[in-house]
Design a protein around this motif. Structure first.
Motif, short mmCIF file in Angstrom:
data_model
loop_
_atom_site.label_atom_id
_atom_site.label_comp_id
_atom_site.label_asym_id
_atom_site.label_seq_id
_atom_site.Cartn_x
_atom_site.Cartn_y
_atom_site.Cartn_z
N GLU A 171 0.68 -1.14 0.08
CA GLU A 171 -0.07 -0.09 -0.10
C GLU A 171 0.79 1.53 -0.09
N THR A 172 0.45 2.18 -0.75
CA THR A 172 0.97 3.26 -0.80
C THR A 172 0.14 4.70 -0.27
N ARG A 173 0.65 5.86 0.19
CA ARG A 173 -0.09 7.17 0.27
C ARG A 173 0.69 8.32 -0.36
N VAL A 174 0.01 9.04 -0.97
CA VAL A 174 0.77 10.14 -1.73
C VAL A 174 0.39 11.42 -0.92
N ALA A 175 -0.31 11.37 -0.03
CA ALA A 175 -0.66 12.64 0.96
C ALA A 175 0.32 12.66 2.19
N ASN A 176 0.25 13.65 2.93
CA ASN A 176 0.94 13.89 4.28
C ASN A 176 0.08 12.85 5.17
N ALA A 177 0.50 12.80 6.31
CA ALA A 177 0.00 11.75 7.61
C ALA A 177 -1.54 11.93 7.57
N GLY A 178 -2.13 11.10 7.40
CA GLY A 178 -3.68 11.03 7.60
C GLY A 178 -4.48 10.88 5.98
N GLY A 179 -3.58 10.86 5.12
CA GLY A 179 -3.74 10.60 3.85
C GLY A 179 -4.49 9.17 3.55
N ARG A 180 -5.22 8.96 2.32
CA ARG A 180 -5.62 7.72 2.04
C ARG A 180 -4.63 6.81 1.63
N TRP A 181 -4.60 5.45 1.92
CA TRP A 181 -3.73 4.49 1.53
C TRP A 181 -4.35 3.91 0.29
N THR A 182 -3.51 3.59 -0.69
CA THR A 182 -4.25 2.88 -1.87
C THR A 182 -3.10 1.63 -2.17
N THR A 183 -3.92 0.34 -2.79
CA THR A 183 -3.15 -0.66 -3.09
C THR A 183 -2.32 -0.85 -4.53
N ALA A 184 -1.16 -0.65 -4.35
CA ALA A 184 -0.32 -0.71 -5.42
C ALA A 184 0.05 -2.17 -6.09
N ALA A 185 -0.05 -3.23 -5.12
CA ALA A 185 0.26 -4.47 -5.64
C ALA A 185 -0.38 -5.55 -4.65
N THR A 186 -0.89 -6.78 -5.05
CA THR A 186 -1.40 -7.64 -4.31
C THR A 186 -0.74 -8.97 -4.64
N ILE A 187 -0.26 -9.55 -3.48
CA ILE A 187 0.48 -10.75 -3.73
C ILE A 187 -0.13 -11.96 -2.84
N THR A 188 -0.37 -13.03 -3.56
CA THR A 188 -1.12 -14.15 -2.82
C THR A 188 -0.15 -15.33 -2.63
N ASP A 189 -0.10 -15.78 -1.41
CA ASP A 189 0.99 -17.00 -1.04
C ASP A 189 2.37 -16.62 -1.39
N PRO A 190 2.77 -15.52 -0.77
CA PRO A 190 4.14 -15.37 -0.89
C PRO A 190 5.15 -16.48 -0.75
N THR A 191 6.04 -16.65 -1.51
CA THR A 191 7.05 -17.85 -1.20
C THR A 191 8.33 -17.50 -0.68
N ASP A 192 9.30 -18.23 -0.56
CA ASP A 192 10.52 -18.03 0.02
C ASP A 192 11.25 -17.02 -0.88
N ALA A 193 10.99 -17.29 -2.45
CA ALA A 193 11.70 -16.20 -3.06
C ALA A 193 11.31 -14.91 -3.33
N GLY A 194 9.76 -15.00 -2.84
CA GLY A 194 9.09 -13.63 -2.94
C GLY A 194 8.76 -12.90 -4.20
N GLU A 195 8.13 -11.88 -4.06
CA GLU A 195 7.80 -10.98 -5.22
C GLU A 195 8.69 -9.56 -4.97
N GLN A 196 9.11 -8.95 -6.04
CA GLN A 196 9.52 -7.65 -5.84
C GLN A 196 8.86 -6.59 -6.75
N TRP A 197 8.36 -5.73 -6.29
CA TRP A 197 7.46 -4.64 -6.94
C TRP A 197 8.22 -3.31 -7.03
#
Length: 125
Positions: free
Chosen positions: A64-90
């Motif tokens: 999740e990312t936030r573009v405004a100062n503290a108190g701003g709305r969070w938005t989803t930049a990526a969704t990761i399902t069942d991460p592995t030991d190698a993982g995912e990079q975004w």
């Protein structure tokens, strides 16, 4: 194709997961859900988030990312399902803050790492 895939896996395996300048998010263990601490990335030109699990996991993780100062709305930049030991990079667009949100968690230990750089050709820190 197999040779290319093996080469890419080798490169990813050789990348350091943690250095003194990286920010670690988590870990979330067992069936714990929730949010990591937010990381201020407002001075970064580029932001990379790596989400991974120690072994097998059953979880849904939102970057999740936030573009405004503290108190701003969070938005989803990526969704990761069942991460592995190698993982995912975004690679995340420039923003003010980033965090991970473990919204569903049945098993596994989930962690994340945030690295940034101040220019497109700079060193990841």
């Amino acid at each position: 194709m197999k040779r290319l895939l093996l080469s890419l896996l080798l490169v990813v395996a050789l990348l350091p997961l943690v250095s003194s300048a990286e920010t670690i998010l988590g870990p979330f263990t067992g069936t714990t859900t929730g949010y990591s601490a937010e990381v201020d990335v407002s001075s970064a030109a580029q932001i990379r988030v790596h989400v991974f699990s120690e072994g097998t996991s059953s979880a849904t993780v939102l970057v999740e990312t936030r573009v405004a100062n503290a108190g701003g709305r969070w938005t989803t930049a990526a969704t990761i399902t069942d991460p592995t030991d190698a993982g995912e990079q975004w690679l995340i667009p420039p923003c003010r803050a980033v965090r991970i949100h473990v919204s569903v968690h049945a098993s596994g230990t989930i962690s994340g790492v945030v690295v940034t750089r101040t220019s497109a050709s700079g060193t990841w820190q």
